[in-house]
Each structure stands twice: as C-alpha cells, then as structure tokens.
Design a protein around this motif. Structure first.
Motif, PDB file in Angstrom:
ATOM      1  N   ARG A  24      -3.611  -0.233  -2.675  1.00  0.00           N
ATOM      2  CA  ARG A  24      -3.245   0.492  -1.463  1.00  0.00           C
ATOM      3  C   ARG A  24      -3.634   1.954  -1.541  1.00  0.00           C
ATOM      4  O   ARG A  24      -4.130   2.539  -0.566  1.00  0.00           O
ATOM      5  N   PHE A  25      -3.472   2.573  -2.708  1.00  0.00           N
ATOM      6  CA  PHE A  25      -3.768   4.000  -2.869  1.00  0.00           C
ATOM      7  C   PHE A  25      -5.264   4.268  -2.739  1.00  0.00           C
ATOM      8  O   PHE A  25      -5.693   5.213  -2.072  1.00  0.00           O
ATOM      9  N   THR A  26      -6.071   3.443  -3.368  1.00  0.00           N
ATOM     10  CA  THR A  26      -7.516   3.680  -3.364  1.00  0.00           C
ATOM     11  C   THR A  26      -8.169   3.283  -2.045  1.00  0.00           C
ATOM     12  O   THR A  26      -9.253   3.770  -1.712  1.00  0.00           O
ATOM     13  N   LEU A  27      -7.506   2.403  -1.285  1.00  0.00           N
ATOM     14  CA  LEU A  27      -8.087   1.938  -0.026  1.00  0.00           C
ATOM     15  C   LEU A  27      -7.391   2.525   1.194  1.00  0.00           C
ATOM     16  O   LEU A  27      -7.697   2.135   2.319  1.00  0.00           O
ATOM     17  N   ASP A  28      -6.469   3.440   0.974  1.00  0.00           N
ATOM     18  CA  ASP A  28      -5.738   4.037   2.083  1.00  0.00           C
ATOM     19  C   ASP A  28      -6.688   4.845   2.970  1.00  0.00           C
ATOM     20  O   ASP A  28      -7.423   5.712   2.494  1.00  0.00           O
ATOM     21  N   ASP A  29      -6.723   4.558   4.243  1.00  0.00           N
ATOM     22  CA  ASP A  29      -7.585   5.250   5.205  1.00  0.00           C
ATOM     23  C   ASP A  29      -9.039   5.209   4.736  1.00  0.00           C
ATOM     24  O   ASP A  29      -9.703   6.238   4.574  1.00  0.00           O
TER      25      ASP A  29
END
Length: 488
Positions: A24-29
């Motif tokens: 989730r952190f690396t693919l956020d937005d």
C-alpha cells in the motif's frame, strides 16, 4: 535490523501486515508517482544546460549520457509500473530509478572540467527529488544513499578541484542532505505505519462490533419471540381457566342427567313408572340439556375466539375488518385473565369503524398494552379498571387509547418505556421487550404513532394513532368487514 526497525516503529512483527503495508505504501497514489517519475526524467535531461555553462566543450557528451539514462531507465521504469504484474516489484523499480541517475551524475561531473566544484548542488537536487516525490521506505533510501555516495567518492578520487577545500564542503553538504532525507523519509514512513495500525485496529473493532451487533440482533430476535410466546401463554392460561368452568359444569350436568335417565329406565323396566316421575324426569333432563347447551356454547365461543386471536398474532396477513366486533372478540380472550385478578374491563368503540390493516400486529399491540398494565400497573392484591377506547380521528385515522388507574409510571422512566430491555421488574422475570415490540409494530407494520402519558399514582395512558388504511387508500364502503371470528 528488523528488530531495530521494529523498535523504531518502522517494521511490523506480523509478516502479513508488513507485506500489506509495503504494497500500500509503495503503490499509494501510483498515477501521481508515475507523473513525478516522468517529470524527473525531463529535469534530469534539462540540467544539460548547466553542463554547457560549466564546460561547453564536453556538454554534448553529458547530454547524451543524460538522454541515455532517461531513455533506458527513467522513462521505462515509469512505464513498466503501469503494468499490474510489475507492481509487486515497485520498490525495486523505484530504487533502480534513483540509483542509476545518481551514480551516472558522478560520472558526468567527472567528465566536466570543473564539475566537481559544483557537484554538491546537483546531488542535492537528486536527493531532494528522491526523498520527497518517490514512496521509498527507509531501508531502500538508505541503500540509495550508500550506493550513490560511494560512487560519488570513487569518482571524486579521480577528479581535481580548482578550489581548495571544496572536497570537504561538497561531502559535508551531501552528507547533511542524506541525513535530512533519511529523517524526513523515516518520519513519513512512521506516520504512515501509525495510520495503518490505526486503520487496522478500527477495521478489527468494526468487525468485532458488527459480529457483536449481529449476535445481539439474533439474541433480541429470540427474546422477542420468547416475549410473544409469553404473552400468548398468559392468554392461554386465562382462557384455559375460563373454559374450565363451563366444561366442569357441563360434565357435572351430564353426570346428573345420566343418573336421572338411568332411574327412568329402571322404572320403565320394573313397570312402576308413574306420570309424576316421568314429568319430573323429563323436566330435569330438559334443564340438563339447556345447561349443557349453554355451557358448551360458551366454551366453544371462547375456543373459537382464542383460536382466531392466536392465528392473527402468528400471521402477517392484512385484511379488512370491523373494529368493534374485532375488539370484543380480542378482549374476550383477555377477559378471563382480568377477572381472575379482579380487574374490570371497559370497551368503548364507535360503531361503523372499518379498518384495513394487519390484525395480528394490532392484536399484539393491544394485548401487550393490556398485559403490561396488569403486570406493572397493579401490584399484588390491588385491583382496578382497564379502559379501551377507539374512535375516529378525522376521516382517515383511528385513535385507540388503553388506560388504567394503576400506580402509574415515574417521570424519570417515561422517556425510556419503549427502549429495548428496559424494565423495572427484571428480577421478577420481565425482559423489557413488551413495549419495545409495541412501538416497533405501531411504527413499522401499522404505520402509526404511539405516545404515553402518566402521573405517578394516577395510572398510565397509551395513545395509538393509526391510519384506517396504511397505504392511504380509503376503505371501500361496500367491502364486507370481517371480525376476528370470521373465516379467511
């Protein structure tokens, strides 16, 4: 390392949580990140103008290097992230995107004449871009810092400075930039992890709450059903007690009639039958038949009324019926219970009121209100009068009032009487669902309103306002109303 990161709040002990957070952190937005990567490639190539200012003789070589890095690494990295299968490698792609141009930048400054005198500014721009626009975690950023600084030091050892002391200045500036970027990224990651923990906790709490609510609704449904059965059980007990009297009298009368008939038979067989004996015997048998018919009819009426009331309470059928006849039939099933406890019942209902509604729901409402008055309004040994009044309220509405002259409801409890599980007699077996069921039936099934008024020591008054037809349609005058005891 994981233990240290865990203590700093930068790693989850649960591998599943860690994988979920990293993804989730690396693919956020992701769309914003890809746009930033394209922008970074353009800016990287645009700095060739700075190379031209520093060393016009070699700037074409550095421009080609920059274009090669952009065309071979930066733009393909931004493009490949658009493919779903490559997103699991997002952090590795980000790292390659950062490390390659960072290391090539040192080679560019090595090729330019006075390049390393101005190298710190270019490196800081790269560090600033990486730490602010790309979603790198602390370990990945630390790897970027270590590799690019090592490459810088190697190229620096092969370069010459035009100004003394620039080596120390450059490394100090770059080192501070690395330190600040590491702090900024770790702080950002820490906040993201804290938010993730909070969301996970809220999600788990929501799931627990939903499960508990589901269990509560199921338990409430069981209790509501138990309350319905308990109310019906009280009616059964009252009707059974009332039926015992006519059935018992019928049995006694039948026994006496059988004895009189046997005496007549014996007198006939013996040839000693006198006219007076025959007349007296026929009179006794006639009286016995009258008593039998009267008592059995009374028992049959009670059974019939109770049967229809029970069917109505168990059925969701909507039908048209005349209210006065229906109320008399309904209250006949409550009469035995009231008389057994010494209470009087008064029914006042306008003639000609035809109601198109759910008789089962209305029967349960009135029965629960009456039973609530008996149980809560009159302590043991006290008797009173229960009044049931029904009248039109305008042309299309009906008002039913159930009032008692019992002990009343304390002012502090008036606002809570319809709440689920509220009762003042929990230690005596009450569940607190009777009036809650009444409120729900009136509001939902019957589409009406219910209000309560009471003064302590002067009884309670429940007022139910209902539409004569829940759908707002007028009841057809030609419709044949059916009472509780009617077929269908």
């Amino acid at each position: 390392m994981r233990t240290l990161l865990g203590r700093l709040g930068l790693h989850f002990d649960d591998p599943a949580d860690e994988r979920t957070f990293v993804a989730r952190f690396t693919l956020d937005d992701l769309s914003r990140t890809r746009a930033a990567m394209v922008l970074g490639a353009v800016i990287y190539c645009a700095f060739a103008a700075w190379d031209w200012i520093l060393d016009p003789a070699h700037w074409t070589e550095t421009l080609l290097l920059r274009l090669a890095v952009a065309g071979a690494v930066l733009l393909p990295a931004a493009a490949v992230l658009g493919r779903p299968g490559a997103r699991r490698w997002a952090e590795a792609i980000y790292l390659a995107y950062c490390v390659v141009p960072g290391c090539v930048l040192s080679l560019i400054y090595l090729r330019l004449g006075p390049g390393f005198d101005h190298a710190a500014a270019g490196m800081i721009i790269v560090i600033l871009f990486v730490s602010t626009l790309l979603p790198l975690r602390l370990p990945a950023l630390a790897a970027f810092c270590g590799v690019t600084w090592l490459c810088f030091l190697v190229c620096e050892s092969l370069a010459t400075y035009e100004q003394a002391g620039m080596r120390l200045v450059n490394n100090f500036e770059i080192g501070m930039a690395y330190a600040l970027s590491l702090y900024a990224v770790s702080a950002r990651e820490y906040r993201a992890r804290q938010q993730f923990r909070t969301e996970q906790a809220l999600r788990q709490e929501k799931e627990r709450s939903e499960a508990a609510f589901s269990d509560l609704r199921e338990a409430q449904a069981h209790l509501v059903q138990a309350e319905k059965l308990a109310a019906l059980g009280q009616l059964v007990a009252g009707v059974a007690h009332e039926i015992n009297t006519p059935i018992g009298l019928s049995l006694t009368t039948a026994t006496a009639a059988e004895g009189d008939l046997r005496q007549l038979q014996q007198a006939v067989e013996a040839g000693r039958l006198r006219r007076s004996d025959l007349t007296r015997g026929l009179d006794r048998l006639s009286e016995a038949m009258r008593l039998l018919f009267s008592n059995l009819t009374r028992a049959a009426d009670l059974v019939h009324s109770f049967k229809q009331v029970a069917v109505d309470q168990a059925s969701e059928e909507r039908r048209t019926f005349e209210l006065r006849v229906w109320l008399e039939e309904l209250m006949s099933t409550l009469g035995p219970l009231l008389r057994r406890k010494g209470h009087a019942l008064r029914i006042r209902c306008e003639d000609g009121i035809v109601l198109d509604a759910h008789p089962g729901a209305l029967a349960q409402v009135i029965s629960n209100l009456a039973l609530n008055a008996i149980v809560h309004g009159y302590p043991e040994g006290r008797t009173g009068v229960l009044e049931l009044t029904a009248s039109r309220l305008g042309e299309d509405r009906l008002r039913i009032v159930v009032a008692d002259d019992g002990v009343g409801i304390p002012a502090e409890n008036l606002g809570k009487v319809f709440d689920p599980f509220f009762t003042t007699r929990r230690t005596k077996g009450s569940t607190g669902l009777g009036l809650h069921i009444v409120f729900n039936l009136v509001a939902s099934t019957l589409q009406g309103q219910i209000e309560v008024a009471s003064e302590e020591g002067r009884g309670a008054r429940f007022t139910v306002d209902l539409p004569l037809s829940p759908d707002g349609e007028e009841v057809r005058q030609g419709a044949e109303p059916r009472g509780v005891g009617s077929a269908g």
